[in-house]
Every structure is written in C-alpha cells, then in structure tokens.
Write a protein that holds these residues in place. Structure first.
Motif, short mmCIF file in Angstrom:
data_model
loop_
_atom_site.label_atom_id
_atom_site.label_comp_id
_atom_site.label_asym_id
_atom_site.label_seq_id
_atom_site.Cartn_x
_atom_site.Cartn_y
_atom_site.Cartn_z
N ALA A 167 13.71 -115.87 37.03
CA ALA A 167 14.11 -115.27 38.28
C ALA A 167 14.02 -116.40 39.56
N THR A 168 15.40 -116.33 40.20
CA THR A 168 15.28 -117.22 41.20
C THR A 168 15.84 -116.70 42.46
N GLU A 169 15.05 -116.66 43.54
CA GLU A 169 15.47 -115.94 44.77
C GLU A 169 16.45 -116.89 45.58
N LYS A 177 18.04 -112.41 47.36
CA LYS A 177 18.38 -111.64 46.08
C LYS A 177 17.94 -112.61 45.22
N ILE A 178 17.61 -111.93 43.99
CA ILE A 178 16.89 -112.45 42.55
C ILE A 178 18.15 -112.66 41.79
N TYR A 179 18.21 -113.75 41.20
CA TYR A 179 19.17 -114.14 40.26
C TYR A 179 18.56 -114.37 38.88
N LEU A 217 7.28 -107.77 41.73
CA LEU A 217 8.21 -108.90 41.59
C LEU A 217 8.01 -109.90 40.46
N GLU A 218 6.73 -109.97 40.33
CA GLU A 218 6.27 -110.82 39.17
C GLU A 218 6.63 -110.06 37.97
N HIS A 243 9.03 -108.30 37.40
CA HIS A 243 10.45 -108.38 37.30
C HIS A 243 10.63 -109.64 36.73
N ALA A 244 10.00 -110.89 37.11
CA ALA A 244 10.31 -112.29 36.52
C ALA A 244 10.06 -112.40 35.20
N SER A 302 18.92 -109.13 35.89
CA SER A 302 18.17 -108.74 37.15
C SER A 302 18.54 -107.60 37.48
N GLY A 320 15.93 -105.00 36.38
CA GLY A 320 15.42 -104.62 37.61
C GLY A 320 15.24 -103.32 38.04
#
Length: 393
Positions: free
Chosen positions: A90-92, A96-98, A4-5, A7-8, A102, A107
C-alpha cells in the motif's frame, strides 16, 4: 491509522484465485479476515476453504431486518511492469492509496468493517442484523458459491436486503447506485479434423483444415454490422423502458463517444444502431470471441492444422437465461460446423442479469439514505459487467 494499516495488511496478500500457486495466499487472507471480524464482535466468523468464502453475522435484534453485505477480497492478475509502485505494498501518493485491490475490492471491505466497529463502539449494538459474505474468488467467477449457498439455504434465506460493496461512488459529494448489471456465460469449443497435423504439400486441397473450420464457424455468428446472427440469442431480452433510456442518457450526458473511439484507436463502433453505444454495453446482450488457438504458432510450418480451439463469451441482458443462451450458441455451432469436423463443447455461466426497479424497497431505501446524506439524489447507473454472486444470491 489502525484501519489504514489493516487496509495495507489485506492488500499485501497475493489473492489471485485463478492462479493455483497463489491459492495459499487466498486461504491466508480468508483466515486474516476471520480474525479481524471476530475482533470487532462479528459472530460465527468462518472461512470456508472449499468455496473460498468468509462468512459471519451480527444478530442484534431478531425483530429487525437482516442486511446481507457482499464483497470480494481476490484480485485481478498483475503486470508489475506497468506499475509505478509495488502492487502488493500500500503506497500513498497525493492522498490516494495505490495497490492491487485497493479499491476493487479490499478497500471497501475494510471501510465497511471499520464503520461497523465504530458504530458498535459508539452505540453498543447495531440497529439491524447483518450477515457477511466476503468472496475469495469473484474475479474467477465465484465458482464455489452456488454449491455453498445451496448447502446453507436457511442461512442466506434469513437476509431481507443486500448491500454490495464491490461498487463505487459518483464523487466525494454525491452517492451512486447501480440499477442493473449484465449476466454472462461462455462456451468453449474444440474442433478436430484429423488424428494428426498433415503436410500441406501432400494433403493441401483435400484435407479439411481445423483452423479454417473454426474461422467459418466464428464468422457465421455475427452479421456484417456486428450484431449477433445466432437464432434465438436475444429472444428473451426485456426491452428497456423510455424512462430507463432517458435515465441512461442523463447519466452519460456530455460523454463524447467519438473521442472514446479515437482514444482506443477503434475505426468504427459495431452493433445495433437502434441503441446508443452506452446502451449497447449496459442493457443489451453481447457476444465476443475471447480466445482462438490453432496450428503452429512459433514460426513457419507447412502444415494443415488438425485441431482448433476457441471460446465465446456472452454478456446477457435482463430477461435472458444464460443457460438458454448457451444452448442457442451451441446449436448454431453444430449447424455451421463444416466438412464433418468433430466438435466438442463445454458451457458454463455466471448468472443472469440482476435488475432493480423503483418499486424495490431496498432500492428505495438506498436512494433515500444517499439523498439524505449527500443532500442531492444519487447518480443511478447500469454496469455492462457482472458480479456473479449477485445472481447466485
């Protein structure tokens, strides 16, 4: 958490390939992907800056098939005023990650690479060989890809099957496959009627108006019902079979076309009434004006415009050659240019319409894998848009 990091981190790059000032961000993201790929055991990972492509491979067993995996790490432009969150962070929110890209398409790149990392760590190797193309300019037409593929034809010819991760799923409990997409092309047109803008009080009624000439040409390209009036435009379209039309109808059962029109504030749909709205946008060709410019635009002025510019874009259906479509468009424009107005045209294309039928082995394998995993057959859809790289490959 590490995936996930990652991805961010990838989301944070402003990979806007169509904006020259952001090109360094595309290059930095390409180098970042190379480091990530090399770290999980992908061989020969490299960023090709001229083509804005990242490539790599895992050759586990040369007796086994080779899978080409495609995705893109560039994104569409951003109007940050329309975002509730920072598009580059990246904001959850509610699980969901916006963030810009993404889903389209950073993603899925991270998801695929994370999966391969897990398979390699668990099994020690992969059961097949894999080649990668991560595209840094898909939203910009993948303009560097044809030349790169030509120069590296032996490398690309080694692929037996392909997976496009620039796609989607039907739901958490059902897979989805695209059977076909549309291709596309465009023609840029510049008209010149004099060597300068003229005063309408002195020359009005005698001098040709470039804006009016452009309007007359544009109007001639469509019939009253919105169908394309260009001779030869749809000559090579392969008609959909009854099975395909039934498949489309089943896929969109329950979709309220009238409600969609109301939501978009469209007075009436246009086009060939022999086909449903969905069929017109998925499997039939289309032509649209994407931009028009002429005259004085910043206020009131008593001029006769001496130049005009417009662009038309076609979405091509299976069977059509975008180059041939452009030739038909340009022939029509020449034929309908009035008053001796000078015309210059520049044509380009981003590939034909990829289409897969049930005899294609890769399509069969994909359907079976998704059916086995989800315990129900995947949804099969068509897409009105295009992924240029699929046609180029």
């Amino acid at each position: 958490a590490r995936h996930l990091e990652q991805h961010a981190e990838l989301l944070a790059f402003r990979t806007l390939a169509m904006i020259p000032e952001e090109r360094p961000q595309v290059d930095e993201a390409g180098a970042w992907l190379v480091d990530l790929m090399s770290g999980i055991g992908i061989e020969n990972a490299a960023y090709h800056s001229d083509a804005l492509l990242v490539t790599g491979e895992i050759i586990s067993d040369e007796t086994q098939p080779t899978i080409l995996v495609y995705g893109h790490f560039d994104v569409q432009p951003v109007d940050e005023s329309r975002w509730d969150t920072d598009p580059w962070v990246a904001t959850e929110v509610d699980g969901k990650i916006y963030g810009r890209g993404s889903t389209d398409n950073k993603g899925m790149i991270i998801a695929f690479l994370s999966t391969l990392e897990g398979l390699i760590a668990t099994d020690g190797s992969l059961p097949v060989n894999v080649k990668f193309i991560w595209d840094g300019a898909e939203e910009f037409g993948s303009q560097g890809m044809p030349a790169w593929l030509t120069e590296n034809s032996d490398w690309i010819a080694g692929a037996d099957f392909g997976v496009n991760v620039d796609a989607m799923m039907a739901a958490d409990d059902q897979g989805l496959m695209w059977r076909g997409l549309r291709g596309g092309s465009d023609v840029e047109v510049r008209l010149t009627s004099a060597n300068t803008a003229l005063h309408s009080g002195i020359y009005g009624g005698a001098a040709p108006n470039a804006a009016v000439a452009a309007s007359k040409i544009i109007a001639s390209m469509w019939n009253a019902d919105g169908t394309v009036a260009i001779e030869g435009f749809a000559d090579d379209v392969i008609a959909a079979t009854e099975m395909q039309r039934a498949e489309i109808a089943a896929a969109v059962e329950g979709v309220d076309e009238a409600q969609a029109r109301k939501r978009l504030d469209i007075a009436e749909w246009v086009g060939d009434e022999d086909y449903t709205i969905i069929e017109r946008t998925w499997i039939r060709p289309s032509l649209d004006v994407t931009g028009v410019k002429s005259g004085y635009l910043d206020g009131k002025a008593s001029i006769i415009p001496f130049d005009a510019w417009f662009r038309v874009m076609s979405r091509t259906a299976p069977g059509q050659d975008p180059v041939k479509v452009n030739e038909a468009i340009m022939a029509h424009i020449k034929k309908h240019t009035p008053w001796g107005v000078r015309v210059e045209m520049n044509a380009s294309s981003f590939g034909g319409a990829p289409f897969f039928d049930d005899t294609d082995l890769g399509f069969q394998i994909g359907k079976q894998v998704l059916a086995d995993y989800f315990k129900i057959p995947p949804q099969v859809l068509y897409v009105g848009g295009g992924v240029p790289a699929l046609a180029y490959v």
